[in-house]
Design a protein around this motif. Structure first.
Motif, PDB file in Angstrom:
ATOM      1  N   LYS A   5       0.838  -1.192   0.000  1.00 14.90           N
ATOM      2  CA  LYS A   5       0.000   0.000   0.000  1.00 14.90           C
ATOM      3  C   LYS A   5       0.876   1.246   0.000  1.00 14.90           C
ATOM      4  CE  LYS A   5      -4.004  -2.031   2.314  1.00 14.90           C
ATOM      5  NZ  LYS A   5      -4.896  -1.962   3.491  1.00 14.90           N
ATOM      6  N   ILE A   6       0.778   2.017  -1.088  1.00 16.08           N
ATOM      7  CA  ILE A   6       1.563   3.250  -1.179  1.00 16.08           C
ATOM      8  C   ILE A   6       1.065   4.236  -0.115  1.00 16.08           C
ATOM      9  CG2 ILE A   6       0.068   4.306  -2.944  1.00 16.08           C
ATOM     10  CD1 ILE A   6       2.610   5.507  -4.158  1.00 16.08           C
ATOM     11  N   ASN A   7       1.951   4.803   0.686  1.00 22.06           N
ATOM     12  CA  ASN A   7       1.531   5.693   1.760  1.00 22.06           C
ATOM     13  C   ASN A   7       1.797   7.148   1.416  1.00 22.06           C
ATOM     14  OD1 ASN A   7       4.349   6.135   2.289  1.00 22.06           O
ATOM     15  ND2 ASN A   7       4.362   4.231   3.482  1.00 22.06           N
ATOM     16  N   ASN A   8       1.311   8.020   2.274  1.00 25.82           N
ATOM     17  CA  ASN A   8       1.433   9.461   2.029  1.00 25.82           C
ATOM     18  C   ASN A   8       2.884   9.925   2.048  1.00 25.82           C
ATOM     19  OD1 ASN A   8      -1.325   9.597   1.856  1.00 25.82           O
ATOM     20  ND2 ASN A   8      -1.616  10.180   3.994  1.00 25.82           N
ATOM     21  N   PHE A   9       3.711   9.260   2.859  1.00 21.67           N
ATOM     22  CA  PHE A   9       5.125   9.638   2.908  1.00 21.67           C
ATOM     23  C   PHE A   9       5.800   9.390   1.559  1.00 21.67           C
ATOM     24  CE2 PHE A   9       9.603   8.511   3.545  1.00 21.67           C
ATOM     25  CZ  PHE A   9      10.063   9.677   4.142  1.00 21.67           C
ATOM     26  N   LEU A  10       5.466   8.274   0.913  1.00 23.44           N
ATOM     27  CA  LEU A  10       6.046   7.971  -0.395  1.00 23.44           C
ATOM     28  C   LEU A  10       5.582   8.985  -1.432  1.00 23.44           C
ATOM     29  CD1 LEU A  10       7.754   6.178  -2.187  1.00 23.44           C
ATOM     30  CD2 LEU A  10       5.775   4.682  -2.512  1.00 23.44           C
ATOM     31  N   ILE A  11       4.309   9.387  -1.365  1.00 23.68           N
ATOM     32  CA  ILE A  11       3.788  10.405  -2.274  1.00 23.68           C
ATOM     33  C   ILE A  11       4.551  11.714  -2.090  1.00 23.68           C
ATOM     34  CG2 ILE A  11       1.782  11.870  -2.792  1.00 23.68           C
ATOM     35  CD1 ILE A  11       0.002   9.481  -2.176  1.00 23.68           C
ATOM     36  N   LEU A  12       4.793  12.089  -0.837  1.00 20.96           N
ATOM     37  CA  LEU A  12       5.554  13.312  -0.543  1.00 20.96           C
ATOM     38  C   LEU A  12       6.960  13.232  -1.124  1.00 20.96           C
ATOM     39  CD1 LEU A  12       4.649  14.267   3.145  1.00 20.96           C
ATOM     40  CD2 LEU A  12       4.422  15.729   1.127  1.00 20.96           C
ATOM     41  N   PHE A  13       7.598  12.072  -0.962  1.00 23.48           N
ATOM     42  CA  PHE A  13       8.960  11.897  -1.464  1.00 23.48           C
ATOM     43  C   PHE A  13       8.998  12.006  -2.984  1.00 23.48           C
ATOM     44  CE2 PHE A  13      12.205   9.123  -3.302  1.00 23.48           C
ATOM     45  CZ  PHE A  13      13.354   9.677  -2.755  1.00 23.48           C
ATOM     46  N   ILE A  14       8.047  11.321  -3.658  1.00 21.71           N
ATOM     47  CA  ILE A  14       7.985  11.353  -5.124  1.00 21.71           C
ATOM     48  C   ILE A  14       7.769  12.784  -5.613  1.00 21.71           C
ATOM     49  CG2 ILE A  14       6.609  10.663  -7.141  1.00 21.71           C
ATOM     50  CD1 ILE A  14       6.046   8.028  -5.648  1.00 21.71           C
ATOM     51  N   GLU A  15       6.823  13.479  -4.981  1.00 21.26           N
ATOM     52  CA  GLU A  15       6.525  14.858  -5.399  1.00 21.26           C
ATOM     53  C   GLU A  15       7.713  15.768  -5.143  1.00 21.26           C
ATOM     54  OE1 GLU A  15       3.230  18.399  -4.690  1.00 21.26           O
ATOM     55  OE2 GLU A  15       3.218  16.635  -3.399  1.00 21.26           O
ATOM     56  N   MET A  38      -0.035  11.777 -11.824  1.00 29.04           N
ATOM     57  CA  MET A  38       1.367  11.410 -11.644  1.00 29.04           C
ATOM     58  C   MET A  38       2.131  11.638 -12.954  1.00 29.04           C
ATOM     59  SD  MET A  38       3.684  10.438  -9.547  1.00 29.04           S
ATOM     60  CE  MET A  38       2.739   9.825  -8.143  1.00 29.04           C
ATOM     61  N   GLY A  39       1.485  11.330 -14.072  1.00 26.67           N
ATOM     62  CA  GLY A  39       2.095  11.582 -15.376  1.00 26.67           C
ATOM     63  C   GLY A  39       2.363  13.056 -15.596  1.00 26.67           C
ATOM     64  N   ILE A  40       1.393  13.896 -15.245  1.00 28.56           N
ATOM     65  CA  ILE A  40       1.572  15.350 -15.372  1.00 28.56           C
ATOM     66  C   ILE A  40       2.705  15.816 -14.472  1.00 28.56           C
ATOM     67  CG2 ILE A  40       0.494  17.596 -14.895  1.00 28.56           C
ATOM     68  CD1 ILE A  40      -2.172  16.358 -15.744  1.00 28.56           C
ATOM     69  N   LEU A  41       2.747  15.290 -13.247  1.00 26.91           N
ATOM     70  CA  LEU A  41       3.798  15.645 -12.290  1.00 26.91           C
ATOM     71  C   LEU A  41       5.181  15.370 -12.869  1.00 26.91           C
ATOM     72  CD1 LEU A  41       3.897  16.464  -9.125  1.00 26.91           C
ATOM     73  CD2 LEU A  41       4.527  14.078  -8.806  1.00 26.91           C
TER      74      LEU A  41
END
Length: 208
Positions: free
Chosen positions: A48-58, A165-168
């Motif tokens: 399960k992808i978590n919010n911390f991983l989303i923050l890191f990717i962004e 995510m693609g746009i990002l």
């Protein structure tokens, strides 16, 4: 019971044609976006992808321009950065030099008053363009906006999550996604921003 969509011949033709067009376009950041989204999709299946991983990717993609410039000397020993970035590294360097020459502008930006900063009048990096136009406040605002979009769609809308995510990712190599007159990208981003999980659950119940 929820019905699964069965792909038709036309779906496969559309997929094949899309990949052919992407290949012919020769846009490296598009290939990178597809690969990264595929890896994230795979990761989401096994964990399960978590919010911390989303923050890191962004955080990583928002800061790609200065990260590439900071690591240019090290990475440049192994790969030809100017060739891969097609001159973007020169653009990014010129824009950062111009921005930091006036510290006050770092905070509030230069607005839309475009000047001759480099050999092209836009930096080919949307985040750097936001930083140039709106300053630190602007880039922080967009960072929070995209975090909200990805967090909203992470679990309940695979399509919107992947599109945003693609746009990002694509924003690292071009700058016509926001602060421009391209309504399609705004529509995708806004759909993610105002995505309502309750409505999705209600629609799923209706299909049962």
């Amino acid at each position: 019971m929820k019905k699964n969509h069965k792909r038709t011949m036309y779906d496969y033709i559309n997929i094949v044609i899309s990949f052919i067009l992407i290949f012919l376009s020769g846009k490296i950041n598009v290939f990178i976006a597809i690969i990264i989204i595929a890896l994230i999709a795979f990761y989401k299946k096994i964990s399960k992808i978590n919010n911390f991983l989303i923050l890191f990717i962004e955080f990583f993609f928002v800061n790609t321009s200065w990260l590439f410039l900071s690591l240019k000397k090290i990475v440049g020993k192994f790969i030809d950065i100017p060739f891969i970035l097609t001159g973007r590294d020169k653009l990014w360097q010129d824009y950062y030099t111009y921005i930091f020459e006036t510290p006050f502008k770092v905070i509030f930006g230069f607005n839309f008053m475009q000047k001759e900063v480099s050999y092209i009048d836009h930096p080919h990096n949307q985040y750097l363009m936001i930083f140039y136009i709106l300053g630190i406040f602007g880039i922080v605002l967009y960072f929070l906006l995209f975090y909200k979009v990805l967090k909203n769609t992470n679990k309940d809308s695979k399509l919107l999550f992947n599109l945003n995510m693609g746009i990002l990712i694509l924003m690292t190599g071009d700058d016509y996604f926001v602060l421009t007159i391209m309504p399609l990208y705004y529509l995708i981003i806004m759909c993610g921003l105002y995505f309502n999980k309750k409505e999705v659950k209600q629609n799923e119940r209706k299909l049962l």
